[in-house]
Design a protein around this motif. Structure first.
Motif, PDB file in Angstrom:
ATOM      1  N   VAL A 205      50.969  74.772  57.886  1.00 47.02           N
ATOM      2  CA  VAL A 205      51.236  73.721  58.891  1.00 47.02           C
ATOM      3  C   VAL A 205      50.631  74.307  60.227  1.00 47.02           C
ATOM      4  O   VAL A 205      50.262  75.319  60.697  1.00 47.02           O
ATOM      5  N   LEU A 206      50.746  73.197  61.194  1.00 44.71           N
ATOM      6  CA  LEU A 206      50.083  73.425  62.487  1.00 44.71           C
ATOM      7  C   LEU A 206      51.441  73.463  63.418  1.00 44.71           C
ATOM      8  O   LEU A 206      52.095  72.492  63.403  1.00 44.71           O
ATOM      9  N   ALA A 207      51.705  74.397  64.042  1.00 41.26           N
ATOM     10  CA  ALA A 207      52.825  74.658  65.132  1.00 41.26           C
ATOM     11  C   ALA A 207      52.111  74.085  66.617  1.00 41.26           C
ATOM     12  O   ALA A 207      51.307  74.650  66.985  1.00 41.26           O
TER      13      ALA A 207
ATOM     14  N   SER B 292      50.398  64.092  59.362  1.00 40.39           N
ATOM     15  CA  SER B 292      49.260  65.254  59.195  1.00 40.39           C
ATOM     16  C   SER B 292      48.373  65.275  60.193  1.00 40.39           C
ATOM     17  O   SER B 292      48.262  64.339  60.834  1.00 40.39           O
ATOM     18  N   VAL B 293      47.719  66.354  59.947  1.00 41.37           N
ATOM     19  CA  VAL B 293      46.585  66.452  60.887  1.00 41.37           C
ATOM     20  C   VAL B 293      45.202  67.124  60.103  1.00 41.37           C
ATOM     21  O   VAL B 293      45.533  67.718  58.905  1.00 41.37           O
ATOM     22  N   THR B 294      44.247  66.828  60.717  1.00 41.08           N
ATOM     23  CA  THR B 294      42.988  67.783  59.957  1.00 41.08           C
ATOM     24  C   THR B 294      42.337  68.845  60.721  1.00 41.08           C
ATOM     25  O   THR B 294      42.681  68.688  61.960  1.00 41.08           O
ATOM     26  N   LEU B 295      41.309  69.485  60.373  1.00 40.66           N
ATOM     27  CA  LEU B 295      40.807  70.584  61.107  1.00 40.66           C
ATOM     28  C   LEU B 295      40.121  69.907  62.155  1.00 40.66           C
ATOM     29  O   LEU B 295      39.891  70.578  63.160  1.00 40.66           O
ATOM     30  N   ASP B 296      39.579  68.960  61.936  1.00 44.01           N
ATOM     31  CA  ASP B 296      38.795  68.031  62.964  1.00 44.01           C
ATOM     32  C   ASP B 296      39.512  67.560  64.285  1.00 44.01           C
ATOM     33  O   ASP B 296      39.099  67.645  65.353  1.00 44.01           O
ATOM     34  N   ASP B 297      40.768  67.329  63.996  1.00 42.99           N
ATOM     35  CA  ASP B 297      41.733  67.115  65.062  1.00 42.99           C
ATOM     36  C   ASP B 297      42.053  68.121  65.878  1.00 42.99           C
ATOM     37  O   ASP B 297      42.539  67.946  67.382  1.00 42.99           O
ATOM     38  N   ILE B 298      42.073  69.564  65.482  1.00 44.42           N
ATOM     39  CA  ILE B 298      42.334  70.714  66.195  1.00 44.42           C
ATOM     40  C   ILE B 298      41.123  71.471  66.376  1.00 44.42           C
ATOM     41  O   ILE B 298      40.869  72.609  66.795  1.00 44.42           O
ATOM     42  N   ALA B 299      39.825  70.820  66.515  1.00 49.17           N
ATOM     43  CA  ALA B 299      38.637  71.711  66.608  1.00 49.17           C
ATOM     44  C   ALA B 299      38.544  72.357  67.983  1.00 49.17           C
ATOM     45  O   ALA B 299      37.761  73.505  67.777  1.00 49.17           O
TER      46      ALA B 299
ATOM     47  N   GLY C  43      54.704  77.092  56.094  1.00 50.13           N
ATOM     48  CA  GLY C  43      55.944  76.393  56.209  1.00 50.13           C
ATOM     49  C   GLY C  43      55.883  74.977  55.566  1.00 50.13           C
ATOM     50  O   GLY C  43      55.002  74.595  54.855  1.00 50.13           O
ATOM     51  N   PHE C  44      57.034  74.264  56.113  1.00 51.06           N
ATOM     52  CA  PHE C  44      57.101  72.833  55.468  1.00 51.06           C
ATOM     53  C   PHE C  44      57.226  72.016  56.523  1.00 51.06           C
ATOM     54  O   PHE C  44      57.846  72.226  57.711  1.00 51.06           O
ATOM     55  N   HIS C  45      56.914  70.693  56.195  1.00 55.04           N
ATOM     56  CA  HIS C  45      56.743  69.343  57.310  1.00 55.04           C
ATOM     57  C   HIS C  45      58.013  69.398  57.936  1.00 55.04           C
ATOM     58  O   HIS C  45      59.087  69.158  57.186  1.00 55.04           O
ATOM     59  N   GLY C  46      58.288  69.397  59.247  1.00 52.46           N
ATOM     60  CA  GLY C  46      59.285  69.102  59.866  1.00 52.46           C
ATOM     61  C   GLY C  46      60.006  70.464  60.390  1.00 52.46           C
ATOM     62  O   GLY C  46      61.182  70.280  60.780  1.00 52.46           O
ATOM     63  N   SER C  47      59.891  71.562  59.735  1.00 50.40           N
ATOM     64  CA  SER C  47      60.399  72.714  60.071  1.00 50.40           C
ATOM     65  C   SER C  47      60.250  73.091  61.569  1.00 50.40           C
ATOM     66  O   SER C  47      59.440  72.851  62.092  1.00 50.40           O
ATOM     67  N   ARG C  48      61.601  73.319  62.181  1.00 54.19           N
ATOM     68  CA  ARG C  48      61.597  74.035  63.375  1.00 54.19           C
ATOM     69  C   ARG C  48      61.884  75.081  63.627  1.00 54.19           C
ATOM     70  O   ARG C  48      62.806  75.938  63.262  1.00 54.19           O
ATOM     71  N   LEU C  49      60.797  75.812  64.464  1.00 46.34           N
ATOM     72  CA  LEU C  49      60.955  77.192  64.773  1.00 46.34           C
ATOM     73  C   LEU C  49      61.706  77.581  65.812  1.00 46.34           C
ATOM     74  O   LEU C  49      62.437  78.469  65.959  1.00 46.34           O
ATOM     75  N   ARG C  50      61.728  76.578  66.938  1.00 50.86           N
ATOM     76  CA  ARG C  50      62.700  76.576  67.922  1.00 50.86           C
ATOM     77  C   ARG C  50      62.756  75.082  68.680  1.00 50.86           C
ATOM     78  O   ARG C  50      61.690  74.400  68.272  1.00 50.86           O
ATOM     79  N   PRO C  51      63.557  74.627  69.421  1.00 51.59           N
ATOM     80  CA  PRO C  51      63.811  73.406  69.846  1.00 51.59           C
ATOM     81  C   PRO C  51      62.467  72.743  70.649  1.00 51.59           C
ATOM     82  O   PRO C  51      62.088  71.734  70.431  1.00 51.59           O
ATOM     83  N   ASP C  52      61.632  73.606  71.126  1.00 54.67           N
ATOM     84  CA  ASP C  52      60.281  73.232  71.819  1.00 54.67           C
ATOM     85  C   ASP C  52      59.250  73.208  71.157  1.00 54.67           C
ATOM     86  O   ASP C  52      57.937  73.060  71.786  1.00 54.67           O
TER      87      ASP C  52
ATOM     88  N   THR D  94      57.324  72.104  67.142  1.00 53.32           N
ATOM     89  CA  THR D  94      57.423  71.329  66.025  1.00 53.32           C
ATOM     90  C   THR D  94      56.366  71.615  64.928  1.00 53.32           C
ATOM     91  O   THR D  94      55.264  72.308  65.602  1.00 53.32           O
ATOM     92  N   THR D  95      56.110  71.351  63.656  1.00 44.66           N
ATOM     93  CA  THR D  95      55.361  71.471  62.850  1.00 44.66           C
ATOM     94  C   THR D  95      54.612  70.213  62.331  1.00 44.66           C
ATOM     95  O   THR D  95      55.408  69.253  61.952  1.00 44.66           O
ATOM     96  N   VAL D  96      53.272  70.262  61.977  1.00 44.01           N
ATOM     97  CA  VAL D  96      52.658  69.085  61.367  1.00 44.01           C
ATOM     98  C   VAL D  96      51.869  69.611  60.283  1.00 44.01           C
ATOM     99  O   VAL D  96      51.132  70.572  60.374  1.00 44.01           O
ATOM    100  N   PRO D  97      51.873  69.122  59.176  1.00 44.54           N
ATOM    101  CA  PRO D  97      51.155  69.525  57.768  1.00 44.54           C
ATOM    102  C   PRO D  97      49.582  69.513  58.125  1.00 44.54           C
ATOM    103  O   PRO D  97      49.272  68.472  58.908  1.00 44.54           O
ATOM    104  N   LEU D  98      48.836  70.230  57.625  1.00 44.01           N
ATOM    105  CA  LEU D  98      47.502  70.440  57.404  1.00 44.01           C
ATOM    106  C   LEU D  98      46.615  69.939  56.354  1.00 44.01           C
ATOM    107  O   LEU D  98      47.245  70.345  55.330  1.00 44.01           O
ATOM    108  N   GLU D  99      45.799  68.995  56.348  1.00 45.83           N
ATOM    109  CA  GLU D  99      45.343  68.520  55.450  1.00 45.83           C
ATOM    110  C   GLU D  99      43.998  69.460  54.831  1.00 45.83           C
ATOM    111  O   GLU D  99      43.415  70.008  55.506  1.00 45.83           O
ATOM    112  N   ASN D 100      43.960  69.461  53.381  1.00 48.33           N
ATOM    113  CA  ASN D 100      42.734  70.130  52.858  1.00 48.33           C
ATOM    114  C   ASN D 100      42.719  71.504  53.046  1.00 48.33           C
ATOM    115  O   ASN D 100      41.599  72.018  53.385  1.00 48.33           O
TER     116      ASN D 100
END
Length: 228
Positions: A99-101, A113-120, A176-185, A187-193
């Protein structure tokens, strides 16, 4: 000419000593785990099934699993796979999606979800003195199109990346898994492919100790992917 042979002899002697001690203590097992891994269910059941055994548990740094096993400091390790496995017996227990933090106010926060292009163009932290294969896997560097991952600040410990993410200086790929919180500030988003991370049990190849074998069976039965 003598020095490398002397070093080899000393290593062999140390391994022979460790193996002899292990053989003299058939009722003892040391289970290692790295950050984020939970071994409690399997360890608890092992103690229940073998009340005469001395079952110990110890935390290991993320990059010390292989050395700890081959050095006979532990007999089994539950960790994420991305290290040389020669000389080891490795069992995949389950997969974790990557996932992307991001900080909670990031433009991608809240996406399904996000793709690698979204975070290029998003910078990613660089762990100083890290293994190149490990770094390439967690930075997804290079990307499938051959482009290199943008460089973020250097860090000296994995925990430092949380501050970089929360302050908006970088994003990071994590297990990790979608929605898992590492700390309050953060969040995580699933990465596609993107290939998942593998959670594994590693032991020394050829180790047929009864407690090692028992723990392997229990790990496969009790150490499964968290419910989402």
């Amino acid at each position: 000419m003598f020095l490398p042979r002397a070093k080899s002899l000393l290593r062999s002697a140390a391994q022979a000593t460790a193996q002899a001690r292990a053989a003299a203590q058939p009722h003892r097992i040391i289970v290692g785990y790295t950050t984020g891994m939970i071994v409690t269910p399997a360890v608890r059941e092992l103690r229940r099934e073998h009340p005469d055994a001395d079952v110990q548990v110890t935390h290991l740094d993320w990059n010390r699993a292989r050395q700890a096993l081959l050095g006979h400091h532990v007999d089994a390790v539950v960790t994420r796979l991305l290290f040389p496995t020669d000389g080891l017996h490795v069992t995949i227990l389950y997969d974790e999606p990557r996932v992307l933090a991001v900080p909670v106010d990031h433009r991608l926060a809240g996406r399904k979800s996000v793709t690698l292009d979204d975070i290029a163009d998003e910078p990613m932290p660089r762990l100083r003195h890290s293994d190149p294969a490990w770094s390439a896997f967690w930075r997804i560097d290079p990307r499938p199109n051959g482009r290199r991952a943008p460089d973020g600040p250097f860090i000296d410990a994995l925990e430092d990346k949380f501050e970089l993410i929360a302050s908006g200086q970088a994003v990071a790929v994590m297990a990790g898994f979608h929605g898992s919180r590492l700390r309050p500030d953060i969040t995580t988003v699933p990465l596609e492919n993107v290939e998942p991370s593998h959670v594994v049990l590693a032991t020394r190849a050829g180790d047929r100790g009864r407690l090692v074998g028992a723990f392997r069976k229990l790990a496969e039965a009790y150490l499964t992917a968290p419910s989402t």
